[in-house]
Design a protein around this motif. Structure first.
Motif, mmCIF file in Angstrom:
data_model
loop_
_atom_site.group_PDB
_atom_site.id
_atom_site.type_symbol
_atom_site.label_atom_id
_atom_site.label_comp_id
_atom_site.label_asym_id
_atom_site.label_seq_id
_atom_site.Cartn_x
_atom_site.Cartn_y
_atom_site.Cartn_z
ATOM 1 N N ASP A 13 -26.811 18.274 43.171
ATOM 2 C CA ASP A 13 -25.507 17.613 43.249
ATOM 3 C C ASP A 13 -25.432 16.558 44.341
ATOM 4 O OD1 ASP A 13 -24.695 19.282 41.185
ATOM 5 O OD2 ASP A 13 -23.927 20.800 42.573
ATOM 6 N N LYS A 16 -27.306 12.165 42.007
ATOM 7 C CA LYS A 16 -28.399 11.538 41.263
ATOM 8 C C LYS A 16 -27.868 10.706 40.089
ATOM 9 C CE LYS A 16 -30.023 15.715 40.723
ATOM 10 N NZ LYS A 16 -29.210 16.474 41.679
ATOM 11 N N GLY A 40 -25.526 18.812 36.127
ATOM 12 C CA GLY A 40 -24.295 18.076 35.801
ATOM 13 C C GLY A 40 -24.358 16.795 36.599
ATOM 14 N N HIS A 41 -24.612 15.676 35.931
ATOM 15 C CA HIS A 41 -24.777 14.400 36.620
ATOM 16 C C HIS A 41 -23.574 13.507 36.313
ATOM 17 C CE1 HIS A 41 -29.452 14.960 36.862
ATOM 18 N NE2 HIS A 41 -28.759 15.923 37.431
ATOM 19 N N THR A 129 -26.290 29.227 36.699
ATOM 20 C CA THR A 129 -25.231 28.562 35.925
ATOM 21 C C THR A 129 -25.028 29.272 34.575
ATOM 22 O OG1 THR A 129 -26.844 27.073 34.945
ATOM 23 C CG2 THR A 129 -25.740 26.297 36.954
ATOM 24 N N GLN A 222 -31.392 19.077 39.612
ATOM 25 C CA GLN A 222 -31.346 20.027 40.733
ATOM 26 C C GLN A 222 -31.824 19.315 42.015
ATOM 27 O OE1 GLN A 222 -32.940 21.545 37.565
ATOM 28 N NE2 GLN A 222 -30.770 21.547 37.202
ATOM 29 N N THR A 237 -34.063 27.492 40.967
ATOM 30 C CA THR A 237 -34.046 27.338 39.520
ATOM 31 C C THR A 237 -35.471 27.597 39.006
ATOM 32 O OG1 THR A 237 -33.275 25.970 37.687
ATOM 33 C CG2 THR A 237 -34.444 24.812 39.476
ATOM 34 N N ARG A 301 -17.508 25.771 39.943
ATOM 35 C CA ARG A 301 -17.481 26.671 41.102
ATOM 36 C C ARG A 301 -17.357 25.869 42.394
ATOM 37 N NH1 ARG A 301 -22.992 29.926 40.376
ATOM 38 N NH2 ARG A 301 -23.652 27.852 39.757
HETATM 39 P P1 IMO Z 1 -27.854 19.053 39.337
HETATM 40 O O1 IMO Z 1 -28.934 18.409 38.494
HETATM 41 C C1 IMO Z 1 -26.644 22.348 41.904
HETATM 42 C C2 IMO Z 1 -28.333 26.282 41.038
HETATM 43 C C3 IMO Z 1 -27.396 27.347 40.534
HETATM 44 C C4 IMO Z 1 -28.083 28.582 41.065
HETATM 45 C C5 IMO Z 1 -29.563 28.249 40.913
HETATM 46 C C6 IMO Z 1 -30.194 28.775 39.637
HETATM 47 O O2 IMO Z 1 -26.493 18.804 38.843
HETATM 48 O O3 IMO Z 1 -28.053 18.715 40.764
HETATM 49 P P2 IMO Z 1 -30.027 28.179 37.061
HETATM 50 O O4 IMO Z 1 -28.849 27.907 36.183
HETATM 51 O O5 IMO Z 1 -30.984 27.042 37.159
HETATM 52 O O6 IMO Z 1 -30.698 29.460 36.725
HETATM 53 O O7 IMO Z 1 -29.400 28.398 38.526
HETATM 54 O O8 IMO Z 1 -29.623 26.841 40.920
HETATM 55 N N1 IMO Z 1 -28.327 25.020 40.244
HETATM 56 C C7 IMO Z 1 -27.774 23.883 40.662
HETATM 57 N N2 IMO Z 1 -27.046 23.623 41.767
HETATM 58 N N3 IMO Z 1 -26.934 21.362 41.038
HETATM 59 C C8 IMO Z 1 -27.677 21.600 39.934
HETATM 60 O O9 IMO Z 1 -28.102 20.633 39.112
HETATM 61 C C9 IMO Z 1 -28.094 22.926 39.693
HETATM 62 N N4 IMO Z 1 -28.798 23.522 38.707
HETATM 63 C C10 IMO Z 1 -28.941 24.800 39.070
HETATM 64 O O10 IMO Z 1 -26.107 27.192 41.061
HETATM 65 O O11 IMO Z 1 -27.824 28.734 42.436
#
Ligand code: IMO
Ligand code: GDP
Ligand code: MG
Length: 425
Positions: A13, A16, A40-41, A129, A222, A237, A301
């Motif tokens: 987040d 990007k 979520g971009h 998520t 991520q 992740t 969240r």
């Molecule tokens: P973007 O691309 C922020 C976090 C989740 C959780 C952990 C594992 O928008 O930056 P998962 O669903 O992958 O099994 O979750 O990773 N998480 C993210 N946090 N931005 C994201 O994507 C995220 N994708 C997964 O909150 O802690």
């Protein structure tokens, strides 16, 4: 030509989506290399705010070929929702969106398994998520997965049923009650949408593009501190979010990587569970959450907020080989009189400058330096008249991690982006 990579240096987040959209006009191809609908971009321009999950953030530029790479996991339900939402905005993706035949599918039962696994963990849950990411990547590495290429084969339904029957056994072991029919109907409607798109050998497409002097931007999802190998395991992740993930997630040889653009916020956020050394569980953290609207783009969240963490940033810069930094959300700190940066930690009684293996160790204590706030409305500043306090803050970070900051973002809109003189992306 070489492909540039843009990726997050924190816990996701970082912004990007915004920056890919801003710099996309310079590229012929934008390709997502890992993750899936956990991402979520957010893009904002002309009064429009749009969140993308699977589709690359170059999609609003018609001249760009947008590629969903082999490293991505795709949920047809989310894919269809995204396509429908874009169509409503007048974006017809069919001509400039391509999907790798090798990208894996997230099945409805992957989502259920994600939920079952999380609820079985109780307090130790990852804070996933719940988009089915972990189970889908488990089936990929376990060599059980279904891929986009399979959707076009006549025995697809048979393969689907076989995998689902395995998943049902697992769900029984979890003693997890579920209702599949509705999800499954939506999923197969999503498959119909996927069938309308061109499934390609994206590794060949991307390499051909580079050999023909086309410019390619690889978009990460991520952040580096959520990487399956280098993040705060197990609170991570399930994919390699770092630069190496662009090689495996697109079929890019390491020698074909050009600039590595690393994005970070002027502070830190994290959503979900796991260690966060500089977290602020107080009114200051609450103030940053409010000013930065720090609520998840995918799940809504509240994001945990904290100060800039130099050892963590330095670690991320190292594992990615970052050549340019992009600092986001400087405007969010404008209300603060004093801003802190963590320069090192105390760990088991000793001073350490790097991120330790055991980040969750209770003795890990961040040590901070105070910086005066800039207390300026950054909407009115230009790149060459940044407030001295902000310039000072940026230069400190540059010196600590030894990489220049080339872009400063001062608001969510495309236009609220400042390129630092002499350091163009
Ligand atoms: P973007 O691309 C922020 C976090 C989740 C959780 C952990 C594992 O928008 O930056 P998962 O669903 O992958 O099994 O979750 O990773 N998480 C993210 N946090 N931005 C994201 O994507 C995220 N994708 C997964 O909150 O802690
Ligand atoms: P991504 O996952 O890295 O693409 O980031 P997200 O879209 O999940 O979260 C970033 C959020 O910050 C989004 O709501 C953006 O609109 C917003 N944003 C991006 N850059 C800036 C900025 O410089 N200032 C402010 N205030 N918001 C920003
Ligand atoms: Mg996001």
């Amino acid at each position: 030509m070489k492909a540039d990579v843009l990726l997050g240096l924190q816990w996701g987040d970082e912004g990007k989506g915004k920056i890919v959209d801003v710099i996309a006009p310079k590229y012929d191809v934008v390709a997502r290399f890992q993750g899936g609908p956990n991402a979520g971009h957010t893009l904002e321009f002309n009064g429009l705010k749009h969140v993308l999950h699977i589709i690359p953030s170059g999609i609003f530029h018609e001249h760009i070929a947008n590629i969903v790479g082999n490293g991505v996991v795709i949920d047809p339900i989310v894919f269809k929702e995204e396509i429908d939402a874009l169509e409503k905005l007048g974006v017809n993706c069919i001509k400039h969106l391509f999907i790798s035949k090798r990208a894996h599918l997230i099945l409805p039962t992957h989502r259920l398994l994600d939920a079952a696994s999380e609820s079985s963990k109780g307090k130790e849950k990852i804070g996933s998520t719940l988009r089915g990411i972990g189970p889908a990547y488990m089936d990929k590495t376990g060599r059980n997965g279904l891929r986009i290429g399979d959707v076009f084969q006549s025995d697809f339904k048979k393969k689907y049923d076989f995998l689902v029957s395995k998943h049902k056994q697992l769900l029984e072991l979890y003693d997890y009650k579920f209702e599949l029919k509705e999800l499954e109907d939506k999923w197969f409607a999503g498959i119909e949408t996927i069938l309308k798109f061109q499934a390609i050998d994206s590794e060949i497409y991307v390499n051909d593009a580079l050999n023909n002097n086309k410019t390619v931007l690889a978009e990460g999802a991520q952040g580096s501190l959520l990487d399956i190998d280098f993040g705060s395991y197990p609170f991570v992740t399930s994919s390699n979010t770092i630069c190496a993930g662009a090689c495996t997630g697109l079929g890019l040889p390491p020698t074909k990587i050009g600039e590595v653009m690393g994005i970070f916020k002027a502070y830190c956020t994290r959503v979900g569970s796991g260690p966060f050394p500089t977290e602020l569980n107080d009114a200051t953290g609450e103030g940053i959450r409010k000013a930065g609207n720090e609520f998840g783009s995918t799940t809504g969240r509240p994001r945990r907020c904290g100060w800039m963490d130099i050892p963590a940033l330095r670690y991320a810069v190292m594992v990615n080989g970052v050549s340019k930094l992009i600092m986001m959300k400087a405007d969010v700190l404008s209300h603060l009189d004093t801003i802190k940066i963590c320069t090192h930690y105390m760990y088991e009684g000793k001073k350490i400058n790097s991120l330790p293996y055991d980040v969750a160790n209770a003795s890990l204590t961040p040590v901070y330096i105070d910086f005066p706030g800039w207390k300026t409305d950054l909407r009115k500043v230009t790149a060459d008249n940044l407030p001295a306090a902000l310039e000072n803050y940026i230069q400190f970070i540059e010196k600590e991690v030894n990489v220049p900051v080339s872009i400063i973002s001062v608001g969510p809109d495309r236009t609220q982006t400042l390129e630092r003189a002499g350091i163009m992306v």
